[in-house]
Design a protein around this motif. Structure first.
Motif, PDB file in Angstrom:
ATOM      1  N   UNK A 238       0.777  -1.221   0.183  1.00  0.00           N
ATOM      2  CA  UNK A 238      -0.172  -0.152   0.063  1.00  0.00           C
ATOM      3  C   UNK A 238       0.654   1.277   0.033  1.00  0.00           C
ATOM      4  N   UNK A 239       2.079   1.231   0.826  1.00  0.00           N
ATOM      5  CA  UNK A 239       2.952   2.503   0.591  1.00  0.00           C
ATOM      6  C   UNK A 239       3.468   2.781  -0.742  1.00  0.00           C
ATOM      7  N   UNK A 272       5.055   1.425   9.038  1.00  0.00           N
ATOM      8  CA  UNK A 272       5.483   0.614  10.058  1.00  0.00           C
ATOM      9  C   UNK A 272       5.267   1.471  11.395  1.00  0.00           C
ATOM     10  N   UNK A 273       4.225   2.262  11.432  1.00  0.00           N
ATOM     11  CA  UNK A 273       4.046   3.218  12.638  1.00  0.00           C
ATOM     12  C   UNK A 273       3.945   2.783  13.983  1.00  0.00           C
ATOM     13  N   UNK A 274       3.311   1.705  14.102  1.00  0.00           N
ATOM     14  CA  UNK A 274       3.128   0.989  15.454  1.00  0.00           C
ATOM     15  C   UNK A 274       4.332   0.120  15.976  1.00  0.00           C
ATOM     16  N   UNK A 281      13.057   4.065  10.164  1.00  0.00           N
ATOM     17  CA  UNK A 281      12.935   5.604  10.285  1.00  0.00           C
ATOM     18  C   UNK A 281      13.095   6.226   9.236  1.00  0.00           C
ATOM     19  N   UNK A 282      14.385   5.903   8.676  1.00  0.00           N
ATOM     20  CA  UNK A 282      14.276   6.778   7.363  1.00  0.00           C
ATOM     21  C   UNK A 282      13.410   6.798   6.194  1.00  0.00           C
ATOM     22  N   UNK A 283      12.965   5.504   5.864  1.00  0.00           N
ATOM     23  CA  UNK A 283      11.829   5.561   5.055  1.00  0.00           C
ATOM     24  C   UNK A 283      10.494   6.077   5.544  1.00  0.00           C
ATOM     25  N   UNK A 284      10.374   6.080   6.873  1.00  0.00           N
ATOM     26  CA  UNK A 284       9.377   6.556   7.608  1.00  0.00           C
ATOM     27  C   UNK A 284       9.031   8.097   7.313  1.00  0.00           C
ATOM     28  N   UNK A 285      10.303   8.622   7.553  1.00  0.00           N
ATOM     29  CA  UNK A 285      10.563  10.021   7.545  1.00  0.00           C
ATOM     30  C   UNK A 285      10.343  10.774   5.882  1.00  0.00           C
ATOM     31  N   UNK A 286      10.887   9.724   5.090  1.00  0.00           N
ATOM     32  CA  UNK A 286      10.635  10.110   3.716  1.00  0.00           C
ATOM     33  C   UNK A 286       9.398  10.202   3.041  1.00  0.00           C
TER      34      UNK A 286
END
Length: 387
Positions: A238-239, A272-274, A281-286
């Protein structure tokens, strides 16, 4: 949101149209009708999201017209507008979205249309979810969606199995060496002691995927089991879907703004926020800042259209997703200053102070401090602060 208005009383029709145009943002009135006989042709032509429909009309019963509209254009939301409250039960039996009494009140109308927006966003999201290929959901919590079925959250044997799968998925189609996995999952321990644990955990991952019907996801062993490679087959993330959709948008325009906004609503949480996966974190931030960029583009569009309410809604959404993003508070402070909403300026400044200095122990920027000081002294000029 495309809207059609139907009322046999001219003044009521004009009043509702003016109220929508003046008080509610994001509305496109495709047509309005006093003659019920013309409505069906207009509905088929314009295919509106919503029809505001008077119930008590001399030539045709509004309830019956509502049924015909829903048959002709499934998914059209019906909002009945009438002076007679005895029709309420029948209106909801027809599955009308809402029932509004005349004279229509502004706040009541806004609440009704907010329900419409939420329902349209859910429907759009469901269309995306109802793909013909398996879907791996990575926003917030890992789940799997098979065609024609509801998403299911995997029941991992251990948290190690969950993280191992997530890490291999993150690095899909690449061989990840065993030494890397051992150091990730059991840092500081000797390889001889942890090799068997890796083998067992990998077995649990494969069993969980099988139990969820995700057999298309393959985890291949590299030569001499030097490492592992995960391949998703015909499944999609989904991302990835969301990122591709957002990158396809070049600019916000009147004809695309609703679809643009609904695409942004599908960003339901971080990658993967939970889970406390530091490596994610790098992909989360991007992805988070890709969303933020497009939210800013949407806000610029709404500012140009003088749709301040939508700007406020979107900035509040940014604050919920990124509570330490100073710009959202500062922009709202300046917007509230422009519309002479002093309490709004104070509230945003206090909220920013609370979240930055009390929660995070970080001072707010000098630019915001100086602007707020000048505002308190009456040195700012409303209408010149939004640049």
């Amino acid at each position: 949101m495309k809207v059609i208005l139907v009322d046999d009383e001219r003044l009521a029709l004009i009043g509702l149209q003016k109220l929508l145009e003046k008080e509610v943002s994001g509305i496109q009135i495709a047509a309005s009708y006093m003659n019920p006989a013309e409505v069906m042709a207009g509905v088929v032509l314009h295919r509106p999201d919503v029809v505001f429909l008077d119930i008590h009309m001399p030539e045709i019963d509004g309830m019956d017209l509502g049924r015909r509209i829903q048959v002709a254009v499934p998914g059209t939301e019906i909002i009945f507008v009438t002076s007679y409250d005895q029709y309420a039960v029948h209106a909801f039996e027809l599955q009308a979205l809402d029932y509004v009494m005349k004279p229509v009140q502004t706040e009541r109308l806004k609440r009704t249309l907010q329900r419409v927006r939420e329902k349209l966003a859910v429907r759009c999201e469901q269309r995306v979810m109802d793909t013909e290929v398996p879907l791996i959901c990575c926003f917030n919590q890992i789940s799997f969606k098979l065609p024609g079925k509801e998403p299911q959250i995997a029941k991992w044997r251990t948290s190690k199995a969950q993280e191992l799968f997530a890490y291999l998925l993150h690095h899909r189609n690449r061989v990840i060496y065993r030494s890397v996995l051992l150091d990730l999952m059991w840092p500081g321990m000797e390889e001889e002691k942890t090799a068997h644990q890796l083998y067992t955990t990998m077995y649990h991952v494969r069993q969980t995927l099988k139990a969820c019907g995700m057999d298309m996801i393959k985890i291949q062993s590299a030569h001499l089991e030097a490492g592992y490679k995960l391949e998703v087959g015909d499944a999609q993330l989904d991302s990835e879907q969301w990122e591709q959709e957002m990158k396809a948008w070049r600019e916000v325009q009147p004809g695309t703004v609703q679809a643009y906004e609904q695409a942004l609503y599908r960003y339901k949480g971080t990658y993967f926020g939970q889970y406390d996966f530091i490596w994610a974190e790098p992909e989360r931030e991007r992805l988070r800042y890709l969303w933020l960029y497009h939210m800013r583009q949407l806000n610029l569009y709404y500012l140009k259209q003088d749709e301040n309410e939508r700007v406020v809604e979107n900035m509040q959404q940014i604050q919920q997703m990124l509570p330490d993003e100073e710009e959202s508070y500062f922009m709202l402070m300046k917007l509230y200053d422009e519309i002479n909403h002093d309490l709004g300026v104070e509230e945003q400044y206090r909220l920013l102070m609370s979240r930055m200095e009390q929660d995070l122990g970080i001072p707010i920027s000098e630019e915001i401090r100086h602007w707020y000081r000048d505002w308190k002294l009456g040195l700012t000029e409303p209408g010149q602060t939004m640049g």
